[in-house]
Design a protein around this motif. Structure first.
Motif, PDB file in Angstrom:
ATOM      1  N   VAL A 101      53.757  -3.233 -73.517  1.00  0.00           N
ATOM      2  CA  VAL A 101      53.630  -2.319 -72.371  1.00  0.00           C
ATOM      3  C   VAL A 101      54.821  -1.371 -72.437  1.00  0.00           C
ATOM      4  O   VAL A 101      55.984  -1.813 -72.368  1.00  0.00           O
ATOM      5  N   ARG A 102      54.534  -0.129 -72.596  1.00  0.00           N
ATOM      6  CA  ARG A 102      55.609   0.841 -72.788  1.00  0.00           C
ATOM      7  C   ARG A 102      55.856   1.685 -71.555  1.00  0.00           C
ATOM      8  O   ARG A 102      56.960   2.208 -71.331  1.00  0.00           O
ATOM      9  N   GLU A 103      54.886   1.902 -70.762  1.00  0.00           N
ATOM     10  CA  GLU A 103      55.062   2.757 -69.599  1.00  0.00           C
ATOM     11  C   GLU A 103      55.471   1.914 -68.405  1.00  0.00           C
ATOM     12  O   GLU A 103      55.079   0.749 -68.288  1.00  0.00           O
ATOM     13  N   GLY A 104      56.266   2.580 -67.521  1.00  0.00           N
ATOM     14  CA  GLY A 104      56.679   1.918 -66.302  1.00  0.00           C
ATOM     15  C   GLY A 104      57.825   0.955 -66.526  1.00  0.00           C
ATOM     16  O   GLY A 104      58.135   0.160 -65.652  1.00  0.00           O
ATOM     17  N   ASN A 113      57.965  -2.728 -82.298  1.00  0.00           N
ATOM     18  CA  ASN A 113      56.553  -2.634 -82.723  1.00  0.00           C
ATOM     19  C   ASN A 113      55.966  -4.054 -82.815  1.00  0.00           C
ATOM     20  O   ASN A 113      56.686  -5.014 -83.151  1.00  0.00           O
ATOM     21  N   ILE A 114      54.673  -4.201 -82.482  1.00  0.00           N
ATOM     22  CA  ILE A 114      54.010  -5.511 -82.470  1.00  0.00           C
ATOM     23  C   ILE A 114      52.725  -5.471 -83.308  1.00  0.00           C
ATOM     24  O   ILE A 114      51.994  -4.469 -83.279  1.00  0.00           O
ATOM     25  N   ASN A 115      52.520  -6.484 -84.066  1.00  0.00           N
ATOM     26  CA  ASN A 115      51.262  -6.613 -84.813  1.00  0.00           C
ATOM     27  C   ASN A 115      50.166  -7.002 -83.823  1.00  0.00           C
ATOM     28  O   ASN A 115      50.214  -8.093 -83.220  1.00  0.00           O
ATOM     29  N   GLN A 175      57.363  -6.201 -71.825  1.00  0.00           N
ATOM     30  CA  GLN A 175      56.089  -6.889 -71.512  1.00  0.00           C
ATOM     31  C   GLN A 175      55.132  -6.775 -72.701  1.00  0.00           C
ATOM     32  O   GLN A 175      54.993  -5.706 -73.291  1.00  0.00           O
ATOM     33  N   VAL A 176      54.479  -7.893 -73.009  1.00  0.00           N
ATOM     34  CA  VAL A 176      53.420  -7.909 -74.026  1.00  0.00           C
ATOM     35  C   VAL A 176      52.096  -8.272 -73.331  1.00  0.00           C
ATOM     36  O   VAL A 176      52.035  -9.209 -72.529  1.00  0.00           O
ATOM     37  N   VAL A 177      51.084  -7.510 -73.658  1.00  0.00           N
ATOM     38  CA  VAL A 177      49.732  -7.744 -73.088  1.00  0.00           C
ATOM     39  C   VAL A 177      48.835  -8.333 -74.186  1.00  0.00           C
ATOM     40  O   VAL A 177      48.740  -7.770 -75.288  1.00  0.00           O
ATOM     41  N   SER A 214      46.109 -10.887 -70.335  1.00  0.00           N
ATOM     42  CA  SER A 214      47.236 -11.553 -69.681  1.00  0.00           C
ATOM     43  C   SER A 214      48.536 -10.913 -70.171  1.00  0.00           C
ATOM     44  O   SER A 214      48.625 -10.464 -71.320  1.00  0.00           O
ATOM     45  N   ASN A 215      49.568 -10.872 -69.306  1.00  0.00           N
ATOM     46  CA  ASN A 215      50.876 -10.318 -69.657  1.00  0.00           C
ATOM     47  C   ASN A 215      51.903 -11.439 -69.763  1.00  0.00           C
ATOM     48  O   ASN A 215      51.788 -12.463 -69.072  1.00  0.00           O
ATOM     49  N   VAL A 216      52.877 -11.209 -70.589  1.00  0.00           N
ATOM     50  CA  VAL A 216      53.982 -12.141 -70.701  1.00  0.00           C
ATOM     51  C   VAL A 216      55.280 -11.330 -70.817  1.00  0.00           C
ATOM     52  O   VAL A 216      55.308 -10.240 -71.402  1.00  0.00           O
TER      53      VAL A 216
END
Length: 569
Positions: free
Chosen positions: A503-506, A517-519, A542-544, A555-557
């Motif tokens: 999650v890049r925004e906010g 960067n995420i695979n 945050q990762v979604v 789901s977010n973590v």
């Protein structure tokens, strides 16, 4: 005794003179011959010494000269029937006379008795008629005679009988016959010469052997004595059979029950017919009539002598529940008579067929979000038996979220859900359906219906940790793997295929996140630059995790990153 004088005294003298003349002329006789003839009668069986007649008196001979002139009877018999008394000229019976012995074949019995006087020779002829008395009864040569008369003999048929014999003659011989009282025969008399009467038996009324097999009559022969003497003969008449009666079955109708699957050779029923005729005309043979179908002939047979109907082939109620068999009874007459009768065989159903289960309109899979009462399949059951044997109850185990409900159509059931399904708890069911009939013994069948619970996207991806905390040393190599996040989804297939993104925004660390960067497929996270502890000690992002279902669930973590200091200054 009576006497008859054929000539008087005057005639006697004339013949005496004629006898002298003839003797002189011929020169044959040296003495005088005179002859005369008298006629007497005497009854047979009179006592010895019975006077027949006074010859001397009737001829006018002086009885005083009889002895001197040796008056006697000339006979060739040692013991003559008659003799003459030389003292008085009386002719008497010398021994008992039996007319039937003396004149066996003559109705009129006349004995010629020759008497002789000597010096001069005189011959006198006396006729003695033996009068018959009724001393014999009529006698039949057989006490019993047997006549065989066909029952087809028409009224008026005649059967000549042997006449009775009576040694007596005239009125004392057989003069009439009588027949004992009966309804079927009468007697006629045929007169022949010599006063012989022949009895003839005449059929008066038609005979029926089945009503009376024989008749016993008494034939009586009578003479005209006072009282009359009689003789009897038994006439035994055997009525000969003709084939005039067809066989008759003992029952008006034959109805019998038979269990299906009866063993071969089982006796079903014994039919019986009787024939009032005799001999071969009354012997009965049984058979199936010509109208019987091959189907019946393959399943049943009949004993021609006993009338037993037995099982020959397989008897199946489901093929046919009733048979009507035409049988016939025939006699053995020259022109056989036949009677037909129907035998009804009702087959009793045995519980020999298990219920059959058929699954129709089957959905092999059902969504896990299906509401209770959703129809999974239509189940039809069938039992070829009848009655209770064919009544079927269908059940399913109670520990499954499914139920069987009777449908509108008989012997049809609906397989429906009775509770909510959750594929993630149980994704596959082998449902065992049991069908039982109500027969004895009870028969049942099992059918397994496999139901797959299909997935719906009802589960969000779940990260293994929340939050994630990672520690990295400063001056890390740019582009190298720093750490990984991992999420799972209990759904399957597309609903469980997860993609990752940051999650890049906010975010306050928006600028920093741009260096991460995420695979998206496996969740590996790399840093695009090297971090400096002295500049940045910690950061958070945050990762979604999103699945590929429709609609997609995610789901977010939170990922906390701590930079570890290195002795780089």
């Amino acid at each position: 005794m009576t006497s008859e004088i054929r000539m008087g005294q005057r005639g006697y003298k004339q013949r005496q003179e004629q006898g002298y003349l003839i003797g002189f002329v011929l020169g044959v006789l040296l003495w005088s011959v005179a002859s005369a003839q008298l006629r007497y009668s005497v009854c047979e069986e009179v006592k010895e010494g019975t006077v027949v007649g006074n010859i001397a008196k009737d001829l006018g001979i002086d009885k005083s000269i009889l002895k001197d002139r040796k008056y006697r009877i000339v006979s060739g018999d040692v013991d003559p029937l008659f003799n003459v008394n030389q003292n008085d000229g009386i002719l008497y019976v010398n021994r008992k006379i039996d007319k039937e012995e003396v004149c066996a074949h003559n109705s009129r019995c006349v004995m010629n008795v020759k008497t002789v006087l000597e010096n001069p020779l005189e011959v006198h002829y006396v006729e003695v008629e033996i009068l018959d008395i009724n001393d014999h009864s009529p006698v039949f040569s057989d006490k019993d005679i047997i006549l065989e008369i066909s029952e087809s003999a028409l009224p008026g048929a005649r059967f000549q009988l042997k006449p009775a014999q009576d040694p007596d003659s005239g009125q004392f011989s057989v003069q009439q016959y009588k027949l004992s009282q009966n309804d079927h025969f009468r007697l006629e008399i045929k007169d022949k010469r010599n006063d012989i009467k022949i009895p003839i038996l005449v059929v008066q009324k038609s005979l029926d052997r089945e009503i009376a097999r024989s008749y016993t009559l008494i034939l009586i022969a009578l003479d005209e004595g006072k009282p009359p003497k009689t003789g009897n003969m038994n006439i035994i008449i055997h009525v000969l059979d003709i084939n005039d009666n067809p066989p008759v079955f003992s029952e008006k109708e034959y109805t019998v029950t038979l269990n299906e699957n009866a063993p071969l050779g089982t006796t079903i029923i014994r039919v019986n017919a009787t024939d009032l005729d005799q001999g071969s005309n009354g012997d009965v043979l049984y058979s199936f009539s010509n109208s019987v179908s091959p189907n019946i002939l393959n399943r049943f047979e009949i004993n021609s002598l006993t009338g037993d109907i037995t099982v020959k082939g397989v008897i199946d109620y489901e093929d046919k529940d009733e048979y009507e068999i035409e049988i016939q009874a025939s006699d053995k007459g020259f022109a056989p008579l036949t009677t037909e009768k129907s035998v009804i065989i009702k087959i009793i159903d045995m519980n020999d067929n298990a219920p059959e289960i058929e699954v129709t309109s089957f959905s092999s899979s059902i969504p896990e979000d299906s509401r209770p009462g959703t129809t999974v399949a239509l189940i039809s059951v069938n039992d070829l038996d009848s009655g209770l044997n064919g009544k079927v109850i269908c059940t399913i185990k109670e520990d499954v979220p499914f139920n069987l409900l009777p449908a509108l159509k008989d012997k049809t059931f609906s397989l429906v859900t009775r509770a909510s399904l959750d594929r993630e708890k149980k994704s596959y069911y082998d449902l065992i359906i049991t069908a039982k009939d109500a027969g004895q013994p009870q028969l049942s069948s099992l059918k397994t219906v496999s139901v797959v619970v299909s997935d719906v996207n009802d589960n969000n991806p779940e990260f293994l940790l929340s939050p994630y905390t990672f520690y990295i040393t400063e001056r890390n190599e740019a582009g190298s793997l720093m750490f990984s996040v991992k999420a799972t989804d209990r759904d399957e297939n597309e609903n469980a295929r997860i993609s990752y993104q940051i999650v890049r925004e906010g975010s306050e660390d928006h600028k920093l996140n741009s260096f991460l960067n995420i695979n998206s497929e496996i969740g590996d996270i790399v840093a695009l630059k090297s971090f400096d502890f002295e500049t940045l000690k910690t950061f958070q992002f945050q990762v979604v995790a999103s699945d590929s279902g429709s609609p997609s669930l995610s789901s977010n973590v939170t990922v906390n990153v701590f930079i570890l200091d290195q002795n780089d200054n």
